[in-house]
Design an enzyme around this catalytic site. Structure first.
Site, mmCIF file in Angstrom:
data_model
loop_
_atom_site.group_PDB
_atom_site.id
_atom_site.type_symbol
_atom_site.label_atom_id
_atom_site.label_comp_id
_atom_site.label_asym_id
_atom_site.label_seq_id
_atom_site.Cartn_x
_atom_site.Cartn_y
_atom_site.Cartn_z
ATOM 1 N N TYR A 1 0.808 -1.219 0.000
ATOM 2 C CA TYR A 1 0.000 0.000 0.000
ATOM 3 C C TYR A 1 0.847 1.278 0.000
ATOM 4 O O TYR A 1 0.616 2.198 -0.784
ATOM 5 C CB TYR A 1 -0.943 0.009 1.212
ATOM 6 N N ASP B 1 -8.671 -3.112 -0.913
ATOM 7 C CA ASP B 1 -9.830 -2.286 -1.266
ATOM 8 C C ASP B 1 -9.410 -1.039 -2.044
ATOM 9 O O ASP B 1 -10.136 -0.551 -2.897
ATOM 10 C CB ASP B 1 -10.576 -1.875 -0.003
ATOM 11 N N LYS C 1 -11.500 -8.574 5.665
ATOM 12 C CA LYS C 1 -12.022 -7.231 5.934
ATOM 13 C C LYS C 1 -12.721 -6.700 4.697
ATOM 14 O O LYS C 1 -12.122 -6.614 3.628
ATOM 15 C CB LYS C 1 -10.889 -6.280 6.316
#
Lengths: 247, 522
Positions: free
Chosen positions: B264, B299, B371
Site C-alpha cells: 500500500y 480495497d 475485511k
C-alpha cells in the site's frame, strides 16, 4: 421569465414551505431533549414543527429527524449568480479533454517552498489517494506530476520547472510565522520572471492562509484555501491552461 | 453462522499460491539483506527506550539513530552498540540513549567480553518478548471474560483530530453497537519518518498515532466494553514510514488490529519499495508475536481502477499479502485480507458481481478474517441513495460470511462522520445482520451459474497476472504499474535513505528471537 419571483420550499403543495432537518443535540435523551429540539427549530423560523423521530445516541446526545414549515421565501429576481469560473468536469472528462486537445499530459511540478516542512496540503492534492475521497492529480491520465516534497528552495523548484518543461507550478505553504510565506512566494515569482518562465506557466498556490485574492495580489494565477479538493484544482488547471494555450 | 460455498478450480488455487510464494521468496531474499532506520528504532523501543529530546520534541530513538548514522555504525544495527555501552558503563538502555542525546560518543567506548554481551542481551530480549506476551495474554483474558461479538464485526472510524474528542465519539459508537473502533490518522502521518509523542489534540483529518493516544483510547474502550459486556477491538495504522515502530507501540498498548499492507505505502503513498518491503516484514513479525490481526489494503485498488475489470488485481494482491504474512509467522487467523464493495451501482447485476467477488475471497481464504470495505467511489452527496447502497453492502457481507465489516457511512463523500452518521450506519448494519443472520446457511449457489463462473474467471485472471509478476519480479511489476495503474520506480519514493544493507557485523537479537519463536528462522 416566470411571474413568480418569491419561492418557498415545496413539499406537496405550492408554498407549503415544508422542510426536513436532521441533527444531533448534546442533550440527554428525554422530554427535555425533545422540547429543546422543537425550540431550536422554532428559532430557525419553522412552525408546525414535528419531531418525526428522536433517538438516543448515548453519552448525553440525542439525534432528531424533524419536519417543519416556513414562511421564509426568496425573491429570485434579487439574486445575481456570479458565473463560476470553473466548470466541474468529472475526472474521465478531464483526461479525455487534455489528451484530445493538448495531445499529451499536462506537466505539473509541486513543492512546499522555503522553511515549511509540511506536505499535507501538497500531498492531498497531488498524491493518488487524494483528499476527502477525491483523487489526487496523480490519478489523472491528464497530468504528469513531479512532487518535490517539502522545504524546496525556490531556485531548485525553478530548475525542475525548466528540466521537465512544466506547464503548471503548484506551491503549498502551510505553517508560516510572521508572514514569511509571503516572502517565499514573492521570491519564487521574481525568480520565474527573471528566468523568463512566468508567462508560459500557470502558477498556483495553496494553503490554509492563502486566499484567491492574496494569490492574485502576489502575481499568481490562483490561490486555494483549506478544504480544497484535488478535482477543483484539476478543473482549474485544465480549463485555464487550455485557454492560455489557445486550445 | 454458516456461509454458502462455491466451487473453485482447486488446481488453479494451488498454482496461484505457488506463484505468489515464488514471487515473495524472491523479495524476501532482498528483505533479509537489509534493515531500516524504523526497524532499528522499533528495536530500541522494544528495549524500553522512550521519550523525546529538546524543544522540538524529537523522539529519543530518532536522535540515537541519527548519531549511529553519523558515526558510521548503523550497518551493524542499533542493538549491539547501545547494549555494549550499557554493559561497559553499567547503565540501562534508556540511560545510554539519553546520554547519547547529551553527547556520549559510543566510538570511544571499549567492547565488553562477548560472553558478557551475550548473557546480557539474552536477558534484554527475554524481557522485551515477555512484555509483549504479557500484554497479549491480558487482552486474551479480557476477550474470554467479556465474550466475542458475532461476525461480521461492526467496524467504525473516529477522526476528530483530538484524542479526547475521539474517546467521546468512540464510546458513543460502542454503546450503539460498534465492535471495532479505528482512530484514523492525521493526513500524511504515514510520510513522517518518526512517531509523534504524547497525547495530541490537533490533527488534520484524523488524530496522530502516538503511544499515549493508543493508551488513552485503549483504556476508554475497555471501560466501555465492560459496560456493554462485549469485547471491543482497537485499530490503528502500521503503514507508512514507521510500520515497525507503530507495531511495537500497538503491541505494548494492546491494540487488536493494525492496517498493514505489503504494498500500500509504495503504491498510494509513494514510499520506496525496498523500505516498505523491509518494514512490513519486521512489523508483521511483531504483529504475529503480539497476536495482532493485520488488515491489508486491497480495497484501495478498486478506488483507483474499475472494480469489475480489475477485480483480479485484488485477488493477486491478497495472495501476495498472504505469502508475505506467512513468511513473518502470521497465521491465517490473523490475516485480515481486504476487499471492497466498489462496483458501479449503475451496472446491471452489480449485486451478482459483488457476491461473486465476496465469495471468491471467502473461498480462497476460508480461515482469514476478511475485511470488507464499503462503497466509497460511487457515493455522492445523495445520502439517501448512499444509505441504500450500504444496505446491500451489509446484506452481501452477512450472506457471504465476511468477518470484519467496515461500516458504510451515508455522508461518505461529504465530510468525516458526524456522530449520528455513525449511529445510522449501525442502525443499518444491526438491522441487516439480524434480519439475515442465517441467510447464508440456506443458500446454494447454482453450479456453473453466474457467481461460480465469475469467481473462477477472476481467479484465472489473477493467475495470469501472478505468472507475469513471477516472470519479471515484483519490483519490476510495480515499476510497470501492474497494481492500481500506479507506477513506482525502484530508486524512487520516500524513505530510501533510511534503508541500509546489513554488514557482517549486523545483529538484531530481538528480530532473531521473534523469528525463532514464530518458527520462521531462515
Amino acid at each position: 421569465m416566470s411571474e413568480r419571483n418569491l419561492v418557498r420550499p415545496y413539499g406537496d403543495q405550492m408554498d407549503d414551505g415544508a422542510v426536513q432537518l436532521s441533527f444531533t443535540l448534546p442533550v440527554e435523551f428525554g422530554p427535555l431533549a425533545r422540547e429543546a429540539a422543537k425550540k431550536f427549530c422554532e428559532k430557525l423560523g419553522f412552525y408546525e414543527v414535528t419531531i418525526a423521530t428522536m433517538e438516543d445516541l448515548s453519552e448525553g446526545y440525542t439525534f432528531f429527524v424533524v419536519y417543519g414549515k416556513t414562511d421564509v421565501a426568496v425573491d429570485l429576481s434579487s439574486i445575481k449568480v456570479i458565473a463560476p469560473k470553473v466548470q466541474r468536469l468529472p475526472r474521465e472528462k478531464i483526461d479525455e479533454l487534455v489528451l484530445q486537445k493538448l495531445k499529451r499530459p499536462i506537466v505539473v511540478v509541486g513543492a512546499t517552498i522555503g522553511t515549511d516542512a509540511h506536505t499535507i496540503g501538497l500531498d492531498s492534492i497531488l498524491n493518488m489517494k487524494g483528499f476527502h475521497g477525491d483523487y489526487g492529480l496523480e490519478r489523472y491520465k491528464a497530468f504528469k506530476v513531479y512532487n518535490l516534497g517539502a522545504q524546496v528552495p525556490p531556485i531548485e523548484l525553478v530548475k525542475k520547472v525548466r528540466e521537465v518543461g512544466a506547464d503548471v507550478v503548484l506551491v503549498s505553504q502551510v505553517v508560516t510565522q510572521r508572514n514569511i510565506h509571503i516572502q517565499h512566494l514573492t521570491e519564487l515569482m521574481e525568480l520565474l520572471y527573471a528566468e523568463n518562465l512566468r508567462d508560459k506557466l500557470l502558477v498556483i498556490v495553496g494553503g490554509p492562509r492563502i486566499t484567491h485574492e492574496l494569490a492574485l495580489e502576489l502575481g499568481y494565477d490562483a490561490g486555494f484555501g483549506s478544504g480544497t479538493t484535488p478535482s477543483e484544482v484539476a478543473n482549474f488547471i485544465v480549463q485555464e491552461l487550455l485557454k492560455k494555450r489557445g486550445l | 453462522m454458516g456461509r454458502p460455498t462455491i466451487r473453485l478450480d482447486s488446481k488453479l488455487v494451488e498454482y496461484a499460491r505457488s506463484l505468489a510464494k515464488k514471487i515473495t521468496d524472491d523479495v524476501q531474499k532482498i528483505i533479509d539483506e537489509h534493515s531500516t532506520v524504523s526497524t532499528e528504532r522499533a528495536t530500541l523501543r522494544l528495549l524500553g527506550v522512550d521519550g523525546v529530546v529538546g524543544e522540538d520534541r524529537i523522539p529519543l530513538v530518532n536522535v540515537v539513530l541519527d548519531k549511529l548514522k553519523e558515526w558510521n555504525m548503523l550497518d551493524q544495527g542499533a542493538f549491539k552498540p547501545v547494549v555494549n555501552a550499557a554493559i561497559v558503563l553499567d547503565k540501562d538502555v534508556q540511560q545510554i540513549c539519553e546520554a547519547i542525546a547529551d553527547g556520549l560518543d559510543l566510538r570511544t567506548l571499549p567492547q565488553p567480553k562477548r560472553q558478557v554481551y551475550e548473557t546480557f542481551s539474552k536477558k534484554l530480549v527475554e524481557e522485551a518478548l515477555a512484555r509483549i506476551k504479557r500484554k497479549s495474554e491480558e487482552r486474551d483474558a479480557l476477550l474470554q471474560q467479556l465474550g466475542d461479538p458475532p461476525k461480521p464485526y461492526k467496524y467504525l472510524i473516529v477522526a476528530t483530530g483530538n484524542i479526547y474528542e475521539d474517546v467521546v465519539q468512540a464510546r458513543a459508537a460502542v454503546f450503539q453497537g460498534a465492535d471495532i473502533i479505528a482512530v484514523i490518522r492525521s493526513t500524511a502521518q504515514s510520510l513522517l519518518d518518526y512517531v509523534p509523542y504524547g497525547a495530541t489534540t490537533e490533527g488534520y483529518g484524523g488524530t496522530y498515532a502516538t503511544q499515549e493516544n493508543f493508551r488513552i483510547m485503549r483504556q476508554a474502550l475497555d471501560e466501555a466494553a465492560r459496560k456493554v459486556g462485549r469485547y471491543i477491538r482497537q485499530v490503528n495504522y502500521a503503514s507508512g514510514l514507521c510500520m515497525p515502530e507503530i507495531a511495537v507501540m500497538a503491541a505494548l498498548e494492546g491494540l487488536d488490529i493494525l492496517l498493514n499492507d505489503a504494498m500500500y505505502g509504495i503504491l498510494f503513498r509513494d514510499i520506496n519499495m525496498l523500505r516498505t518491503f523491509t518494514d512490513q516484514y519486521i512489523s508483521r513479525l511483531i504483529c504475529a508475536y503480539a497476536n495482532i490481526t493485520i488488515n491489508t489494503g486491497e480495497d484501495n485498488y478498486l478506488t483507483t481502477a474499475d472494480a469489475i475489470e480489475k477485480a483480479h488485481t485484488v485477488t493477486a494482491s491478497q495472495l501476495i499479502n498472504e505469502q508475505f504474512a506467512l513468511k513473518a509467522g502470521l497465521k491465517p487467523q490473523l490475516m485480515g485480507l481486504g476487499h471492497a464493495f466498489e462496483i458501479n451501482p449503475n451496472v446491471e447485476d452489480s449485486l451478482l458481481y459483488e457476491i461473486a467477488h465476496a465469495m471468491l475471497s471467502r473461498e480462497l481464504f476460508p480461515d482469514c478474517p476478511v475485511k470488507y470495505m464499503p462503497p466509497t467511489r460511487y457515493m455522492t452527496g445523495n445520502i439517501f441513495k448512499g444509505y441504500a447502497m450500504n444496505t446491500l453492502f451489509n446484506l452481501v457481507s452477512s450472506m457471504t460470511g465476511q468477518s470484519i465489516q467496515l461500516l458504510g457511512i451515508l455522508t461518505e463523500a461529504i465530510h468525516t462522520p458526524y456522530m449520528h452518521d455513525r449511529y445510522l450506519a449501525l442502525v443499518n448494519a444491526n438491522y441487516v445482520f439480524s434480519a439475515a443472520r442465517h441467510l447464508g446457511d440456506e443458500i446454494l449457489f447454482k453450479p456453473d451459474g453466474f457467481i461460480e463462473k465469475r469467481a473462477n474467471e477472476v481467479l484465472r485472471k489473477a493467475v495470469e497476472l501472478l505468472e507475469h509478476i513471477s516472470d519479471v519480479g515484483l519490483f519490476s511489476a510495480i515499476e510497470q504499474g501492474i497494481f492500481a495503474d500506479i507506477k513506482r520506480s525502484r530508486e524512487g519514493g520516500k524513505g530510501l535513505e533510511g534503508v541500509f544493507k546489513k554488514s557482517e557485523a549486523y545483529e538484531n537479537p530481538i528480530r532473531s528471537a521473534l523469528e525463532h519463536e514464530l518458527g520462521v528462522r531462515r
